[in-house]
Design a protein around this motif. Structure first.
Motif, mmCIF file in Angstrom:
data_model
loop_
_atom_site.group_PDB
_atom_site.id
_atom_site.type_symbol
_atom_site.label_atom_id
_atom_site.label_comp_id
_atom_site.label_asym_id
_atom_site.label_seq_id
_atom_site.Cartn_x
_atom_site.Cartn_y
_atom_site.Cartn_z
ATOM 1 N N PRO A 1 -28.103 27.813 47.413
ATOM 2 C CA PRO A 1 -29.323 28.273 47.509
ATOM 3 C C PRO A 1 -30.041 28.741 48.619
ATOM 4 C CG PRO A 1 -29.545 26.066 47.060
ATOM 5 C CD PRO A 1 -28.110 26.327 46.885
ATOM 6 N N HIS A 2 -29.646 27.974 49.834
ATOM 7 C CA HIS A 2 -30.112 28.385 51.051
ATOM 8 C C HIS A 2 -29.445 29.383 51.866
ATOM 9 C CE1 HIS A 2 -27.175 25.632 51.709
ATOM 10 N NE2 HIS A 2 -27.135 25.835 52.925
ATOM 11 N N LEU A 3 -28.308 30.108 51.261
ATOM 12 C CA LEU A 3 -27.682 31.060 51.909
ATOM 13 C C LEU A 3 -27.874 32.440 51.029
ATOM 14 C CD1 LEU A 3 -24.342 29.373 52.626
ATOM 15 C CD2 LEU A 3 -26.394 29.686 54.274
ATOM 16 N N PHE B 1 -21.906 18.130 54.741
ATOM 17 C CA PHE B 1 -22.912 17.599 55.184
ATOM 18 C C PHE B 1 -23.838 18.484 55.896
ATOM 19 C CE2 PHE B 1 -25.285 15.256 58.366
ATOM 20 C CZ PHE B 1 -26.263 14.672 57.662
ATOM 21 N N ARG B 2 -23.275 18.899 57.032
ATOM 22 C CA ARG B 2 -24.050 19.855 58.139
ATOM 23 C C ARG B 2 -24.566 21.266 57.379
ATOM 24 N NH1 ARG B 2 -25.872 22.627 60.091
ATOM 25 N NH2 ARG B 2 -25.450 24.062 61.881
ATOM 26 N N ARG B 3 -23.576 21.712 56.384
ATOM 27 C CA ARG B 3 -24.003 23.353 55.970
ATOM 28 C C ARG B 3 -24.684 23.134 54.515
ATOM 29 N NH1 ARG B 3 -22.090 27.305 58.675
ATOM 30 N NH2 ARG B 3 -20.825 26.855 60.722
ATOM 31 N N ILE B 4 -24.444 22.111 53.761
ATOM 32 C CA ILE B 4 -25.028 22.123 52.374
ATOM 33 C C ILE B 4 -25.989 20.846 52.334
ATOM 34 C CG2 ILE B 4 -24.289 21.847 50.060
ATOM 35 C CD1 ILE B 4 -22.981 24.040 51.134
ATOM 36 N N LEU C 1 -30.414 21.435 52.566
ATOM 37 C CA LEU C 1 -31.170 21.440 51.264
ATOM 38 C C LEU C 1 -31.992 20.223 51.192
ATOM 39 C CD1 LEU C 1 -28.375 22.263 48.776
ATOM 40 C CD2 LEU C 1 -30.180 23.516 49.415
ATOM 41 N N LEU C 2 -31.820 19.466 52.286
ATOM 42 C CA LEU C 2 -32.497 18.199 52.358
ATOM 43 C C LEU C 2 -33.863 18.433 53.145
ATOM 44 C CD1 LEU C 2 -32.019 15.462 50.938
ATOM 45 C CD2 LEU C 2 -31.025 14.544 52.996
ATOM 46 N N THR C 3 -33.703 19.370 54.245
ATOM 47 C CA THR C 3 -34.827 19.520 55.062
ATOM 48 C C THR C 3 -36.341 19.258 54.267
ATOM 49 O OG1 THR C 3 -34.308 21.659 54.903
ATOM 50 C CG2 THR C 3 -33.777 20.618 57.010
ATOM 51 N N PRO C 4 -36.702 20.152 53.190
ATOM 52 C CA PRO C 4 -37.988 19.943 52.754
ATOM 53 C C PRO C 4 -38.294 18.511 52.300
ATOM 54 C CG PRO C 4 -36.699 21.514 51.571
ATOM 55 C CD PRO C 4 -35.981 20.891 52.460
ATOM 56 N N ILE C 5 -37.307 17.634 52.006
ATOM 57 C CA ILE C 5 -37.723 16.183 51.820
ATOM 58 C C ILE C 5 -37.633 15.511 53.013
ATOM 59 C CG2 ILE C 5 -37.003 14.111 50.634
ATOM 60 C CD1 ILE C 5 -36.182 15.856 48.417
ATOM 61 N N ILE C 6 -36.840 15.793 53.854
ATOM 62 C CA ILE C 6 -37.020 15.112 55.311
ATOM 63 C C ILE C 6 -38.154 15.303 55.924
ATOM 64 C CG2 ILE C 6 -35.993 15.064 57.697
ATOM 65 C CD1 ILE C 6 -33.252 15.741 56.472
ATOM 66 N N ALA C 7 -38.761 16.690 55.943
ATOM 67 C CA ALA C 7 -40.226 16.649 56.645
ATOM 68 C C ALA C 7 -41.237 15.957 55.988
ATOM 69 C CB ALA C 7 -40.493 18.259 56.193
#
Ligand code: ATP
Ligand code: MG
Lengths: 354, 311
Positions: free
Chosen positions: A88-90, B216-219, B223-229
């Motif tokens: 989804p992020h690409l 981990f790095r690319r998927i 995708l986790l960044t919103p929750i990490i924030a």
């Protein structure tokens, strides 16, 4: 491109075995469709081939190599998931070129490969969109594009069209087939829609409850189903089944439990010991004849007429090329194209050769 | 007829208010807003006001403008406490993030007795802070510390470690205690986030040839960044305003090496009696907290890929 082989493949989840020894081979460049009712193990078989699950016993071969313990990324297989599994992020372009990005290919090379694939699928002007901004059909094409860019040994499709509306499904069906004719990549396609299977496959593998029921070209399955399950599964509307026995005095005649006599065509070589089941394709019924059908519902579809009625009490569907203006309760007479009748052993469900 | 009523209503102010959707919403929100105003804003306002006075315990103060703040700027202890707070918050948050993410990834794998492990992870968080602080106090005791005891048994050291008596050790010790306590929140929240990522994405990436690090790095990470924030904003806010752990473990000592702004504020205001000054220290935390909130606000804005139609 490669051949694929399954050798007595079994798969158990915990103590539950869901595949009970599946064996068949796929030739290079062949388009094979796996069909079967929900839960019969089609997806599981596909995931085993992709390496997403581990087989419990048996062998899986890609090319000449046994790949039982090979991780997915080394199998050189591309899979189109039922939910598409787009990142989804690409963007569309990044999604399609993801495998190349992972392999640290230069940008120019990625663009060179993504461009033509997008062209083929009509995605060229959507390359900068994100998956969320696409329609279902477009997403499906992106998922296919991602697979094409890989130029893999084998394509796997897991019910890729089941989320689309009927019309789009028909056009995507043609598109997938077109694509295969162009690329000639060995393809395994899973569906539970027998029309999809019939129209797309070079060969169909019919599965039920973790075993393979029959393998063959679409018309082979239609013309000589090996057992009751395949007979009922292939063809739409489904084959009518009447149980009864062979006339002891005339082995080319079948008598249903309700006492309706139906022609078999030729005298039987061997008669089933117990009861028999008579399979009558709706398309094998011709208007005019001495078999009486008591009409219940008439469904004109335009090109043909479906008649649902009772044949000595058993519900039977007939498909006629003629326009029929019968009313519920009327009786119509029909005859049977005896080259298209089927007979099964009631006890084993196996086909009885006529 | 519907039209007639509408125009009749439009006549009066009240009619207009109840007639429009926003106006009606305002009316319904009024009780809650009043409540919030009284119980949240009043203490905050009072605190800010105290910061501008020279109030002491038992004596009403007078408005003295920015005098408290000017004085604090020159106060080496206050400056040290700001430094300590920033050090404490940043080191502890980084550690909590790293370890919490690692734990979350572990718990997201298929492993036996997963729910048991998840329950155990939560333990440090459900124990009352004061209780865990007391436990740590004992662990870090200068004579009976279990860590010193074990290390001495193994022959690695000769004398017990002076955990809370030495400035560097003390800082490390309180940070360790805070990390221990804060990890469950981070780990469980990130685990919840991880579970929203469809497994098929990782499977697709594996088929696309990704190694587990690349997946981990690319998927996972993007995708986790919103929750990490969100999680890290809360974690930073909790850590920045931490009080209980420090107060029980070190009371800000030795020689103020572990004094945070919160503990210094309390010490000046209550035992020290300088309410005005204590309030000023507390108010001085607000800009930092606002910065953290703003940071997360921008971090949390829907990314481009999250916009547009539904799935
Ligand atoms: N991870 C799993 N753990 C346990 N059982 C599973 C698992 N995956 C599949 N099964 C079981 O294996 C059987 C076959 O599942 P599979 O997904 O292959 O069916 P399918 O033929 O693809 O069905 P559908 O057409 O509904 O997709 C089912 O009975 C299912 O419950
Ligand atoms: Mg499936």
């Amino acid at each position: 491109m490669a051949t694929v082989g399954f050798r007595n493949v079994r798969k158990a989840f915990g103590s539950v075995e869901v595949l009970h020894g599946v064996s068949f081979d796929i030739e290079e460049g062949e388009f094979v469709v796996l069909v079967g009712p929900s839960g019969c193990g089609k997806s599981t078989l596909l995931r085993l081939l992709a390496g997403l699950e581990h087989i419990s016993s048996g062998d899986i071969l890609i090319g000449e190599r046994v790949v039982n313990d090979m991780p997915p990324k080394e199998r050189d297989i591309a899979m189109v998931f039922q939910n598409y599994a787009l990142y989804p992020h690409l963007t569309v372009g990044e999604n399609m070129g993801f495998s190349l990005t992972l392999a640290n290919r230069p940008k120019s090379e990625i663009a060179e490969k993504v461009g033509p694939a997008a062209e083929i699928l009509g995605l060229s002007n959507l390359l900068d969109r994100y998956p969320r901004q696409l329609s279902g059909g477009q997403r499906q094409r992106v998922a296919m594009g991602r697979a094409i860019v890989r130029d893999p040994q084998v394509f796997l499709f897991d019910e890729p069209l089941s989320n689309l509306d009927a019309k789009l499904r028909v056009s995507m069906r043609a598109e997938v087939k077109n694509l295969h004719q162009r690329l000639k990549t060995t393809t395994v396609y899973v569906t539970h829609d027998q029309i999809e299977a019939m129209t797309m496959a070079d060969r169909i593998v019919v599965m039920q409850d973790g075993i393979v029921e029959q393998i063959g070209a679409p018309l082979e399955l239609y013309d000589s189903p090996a057992n009751l399950f395949v007979a009922g599964f292939i063809g739409s509307p489904a084959m009518n089944m009447l149980s009864g026995r062979i006339d002891p005095d005339n082995s080319s005649r079948f008598i249903s439990k309700e006492g309706v006599a139906l022609p078999i065509g030729r005298p039987l070589v061997e008669t089933p010991k117990g009861g028999a089941i008579y399979g009558l394709r709706p398309e094998a019924m011709r208007l005019g004849g001495d078999v009486r059908l008591k009409v219940e519902v008439v469904e004109p579809t335009g090109s043909e007429t479906h008649v649902i009625g009772r044949l000595g009490g058993v519900e039977v569907v007939g498909v006629f090329r003629d326009r029929i203006e019968a009313r519920p309760g009327d009786e119509i007479g029909f005859s049977i194209d005896t080259t298209a009748t089927h007979l099964f052993d009631a006890a084993s469900g196996k086909r009885v050769s006529i | 007829m519907g039209k007639a009523t509408t125009s009749a209503r439009n006549g009066t102010f009240l009619g207009r208010l109840t007639g429009s959707k926003n106006g009606l919403g305002l009316i319904f929100m009024l009780p809650a807003a009043t409540f919030l105003l009284c119980f949240l804003t009043y203490p905050l306002g009072l605190g800010v006001w105290l910061g501008f006075t020279d109030t002491r315990i038992g004596r009403a103060g007078e408005f003295i403008g920015l005098e408290n703040y000017i004085w604090l700027l020159d106060d080496p202890v206050f400056r040290l406490s700001v430094f300590n707070t920033i050090l404490y918050t940043s080191v502890a948050s980084v550690l909590k993030f790293g370890l919490g993410l690692w734990l979350a990834l572990l718990l997201n794998e298929k492993l036996p007795m997963k729910s048991l492990f998840r329950a155990i992870i939560l333990l440090p968080w459900v124990v009352p802070t004061v209780l865990s602080a007391l436990a740590f106090w004992w662990i870090f005791d200068s004579q009976f510390s279990i860590i010193s005891w074990i290390l001495m048994k193994w022959g690695w050291i000769d004398t017990p470690i002076n955990f809370l008596g030495d400035p560097t050790n003390a800082r490390a010790a309180v940070i360790a205690a805070n990390v221990w306590r804060g990890i469950p929140f981070v780990a469980i929240s990130l685990l919840a986030g991880l579970q929203t990522i469809p497994a098929s994405l990782n499977e697709a990436a594996a088929l696309d040839g990704a190694t587990s690090w690349q997946r981990f790095r690319r998927i996972t990470l993007p995708l986790l960044t919103p929750i990490i924030a969100v999680v890290m904003t809360f974690s930073v806010l909790f850590t920045f305003t931490d009080f209980q752990l420090i107060y029980v473990l070190t009371r800000g000592g030795p020689v103020n090496a572990t004094h945070l702004m919160a503990t210094l504020s309390f010490q000046r205001a209550i035992p020290g009696g300088q309410l005005g000054e204590g309030a000023a220290i507390a108010v001085a935390m607000i800009p930092f907290l606002l910065a953290a909130i703003l940071f997360s606000f921008f971090g949390l804005q829907r990314r481009k890929w999250q916009q547009g139609g539904a799935d």
